[in-house]
Design a protein around this motif. Structure first.
Motif, PDB file in Angstrom:
ATOM      1  N   THR A 104      51.511  75.273 102.340  1.00 38.85           N
ATOM      2  CA  THR A 104      51.291  73.968 102.961  1.00 38.85           C
ATOM      3  C   THR A 104      51.391  72.862 101.918  1.00 38.85           C
ATOM      4  O   THR A 104      50.740  72.914 100.878  1.00 38.85           O
ATOM      5  CB  THR A 104      49.903  73.911 103.616  1.00 38.85           C
ATOM      6  OG1 THR A 104      49.737  75.035 104.480  1.00 38.85           O
ATOM      7  CG2 THR A 104      49.716  72.621 104.413  1.00 38.85           C
ATOM      8  N   THR A 105      52.201  71.851 102.227  1.00 45.75           N
ATOM      9  CA  THR A 105      52.278  70.670 101.366  1.00 45.75           C
ATOM     10  C   THR A 105      51.658  69.455 102.040  1.00 45.75           C
ATOM     11  O   THR A 105      51.274  68.502 101.366  1.00 45.75           O
ATOM     12  CB  THR A 105      53.733  70.341 100.978  1.00 45.75           C
ATOM     13  OG1 THR A 105      54.497  70.101 102.161  1.00 45.75           O
ATOM     14  CG2 THR A 105      54.353  71.464 100.175  1.00 45.75           C
ATOM     15  N   ASN A 106      51.559  69.478 103.353  1.00 47.36           N
ATOM     16  CA  ASN A 106      50.944  68.373 104.085  1.00 47.36           C
ATOM     17  C   ASN A 106      50.440  68.903 105.421  1.00 47.36           C
ATOM     18  O   ASN A 106      51.127  69.678 106.090  1.00 47.36           O
ATOM     19  CB  ASN A 106      51.958  67.251 104.317  1.00 47.36           C
ATOM     20  CG  ASN A 106      51.319  66.029 104.932  1.00 47.36           C
ATOM     21  OD1 ASN A 106      50.246  65.612 104.533  1.00 47.36           O
ATOM     22  ND2 ASN A 106      51.982  65.448 105.917  1.00 47.36           N
ATOM     23  N   THR A 133      62.192  73.414 102.681  1.00 46.23           N
ATOM     24  CA  THR A 133      60.998  72.993 103.410  1.00 46.23           C
ATOM     25  C   THR A 133      61.067  73.413 104.869  1.00 46.23           C
ATOM     26  O   THR A 133      62.145  73.681 105.402  1.00 46.23           O
ATOM     27  CB  THR A 133      60.811  71.455 103.360  1.00 46.23           C
ATOM     28  OG1 THR A 133      61.920  70.834 104.007  1.00 46.23           O
ATOM     29  CG2 THR A 133      60.654  70.952 101.946  1.00 46.23           C
ATOM     30  N   SER A 154      53.772  70.459 106.952  1.00 52.26           N
ATOM     31  CA  SER A 154      54.978  70.615 106.145  1.00 52.26           C
ATOM     32  C   SER A 154      54.722  71.741 105.162  1.00 52.26           C
ATOM     33  O   SER A 154      53.616  71.860 104.600  1.00 52.26           O
ATOM     34  CB  SER A 154      55.277  69.325 105.359  1.00 52.26           C
ATOM     35  OG  SER A 154      55.499  68.264 106.264  1.00 52.26           O
ATOM     36  N   PHE A 156      56.410  74.049 101.851  1.00 55.64           N
ATOM     37  CA  PHE A 156      57.402  74.190 100.792  1.00 55.64           C
ATOM     38  C   PHE A 156      57.733  75.679 100.675  1.00 55.64           C
ATOM     39  O   PHE A 156      56.840  76.531 100.647  1.00 55.64           O
ATOM     40  CB  PHE A 156      56.841  73.649  99.464  1.00 55.64           C
ATOM     41  CG  PHE A 156      57.871  73.542  98.386  1.00 55.64           C
ATOM     42  CD1 PHE A 156      58.946  72.670  98.493  1.00 55.64           C
ATOM     43  CD2 PHE A 156      57.769  74.323  97.247  1.00 55.64           C
ATOM     44  CE1 PHE A 156      59.893  72.574  97.501  1.00 55.64           C
ATOM     45  CE2 PHE A 156      58.717  74.235  96.244  1.00 55.64           C
ATOM     46  CZ  PHE A 156      59.774  73.353  96.360  1.00 55.64           C
TER      47      PHE A 156
END
Length: 161
Positions: A104-106, A133, A154, A156
């Motif tokens: 998880t990036t966001n 992504t 989002s 990665f």
């Protein structure tokens, strides 16, 4: 270490009310679920996460218990976020080839109703899958079918080491 743990458990159980006793049981059963490979992580075991994937749909359900409650006796928002992030992240990882993982990036979450009832179920769907992504939508509903939260995550894509 074992002796200290037994002493602590005895002390806690001696002063525990019924809700605290059930919570301790859930925590211990969570470790057992991890040991028995029912869940891949301790947190998945503690929350008794049950995964279901069929006909292109992916969901994770958890029972609502005192362990999931905040001080208002509804599901803590962080538990709801953990549930939907786990559903979205698990689906993202299922879509990747061997040797790759998604992190998880966001995480964006909108809480719409209190977490009440017997259980919460999070569903996830892929919105975009690129080479680096992914974007995944999530939704959490309670046992009465009411939407508790919606989410977008989002992710990665990384090569595992």
């Amino acid at each position: 270490m074992q002796e200290q743990l037994h002493k602590l458990l005895d002390e806690v159980l001696a002063g525990a009310d019924e809700e605290e006793t059930l919570s301790i049981k859930q925590l211990l059963n969570g470790v057992k679920r991890k040991q028995n490979h029912i869940n891949e992580s301790i947190i998945g075991g503690i929350y008794a996460m049950d995964k279901c994937s069929e006909d292109g749909n992916f969901t994770i359900s958890i029972p609502i218990t005192a362990v999931t409650h905040n001080s208002l006796n509804i599901v803590h928002g962080g538990v709801t976020a953990t549930l939907v992030d786990t559903a979205m992240g698990t689906l993202a990882n299922m879509m990747l080839p061997e040797g790759y993982g998604a992190v998880t990036t966001n995480l964006s979450i909108h809480y719409l109703a209190p977490g009440i009832g017997e259980e919460l179920t999070a569903s996830a769907t892929i919105v975009h899958k690129g080479s680096k992504t992914m974007v995944v939508d999530g939704k959490v509903i309670n046992s009465a079918g009411k939407v508790v939260a919606t989410s977008t995550g989002s992710f990665f894509i990384i090569k595992k080491q």
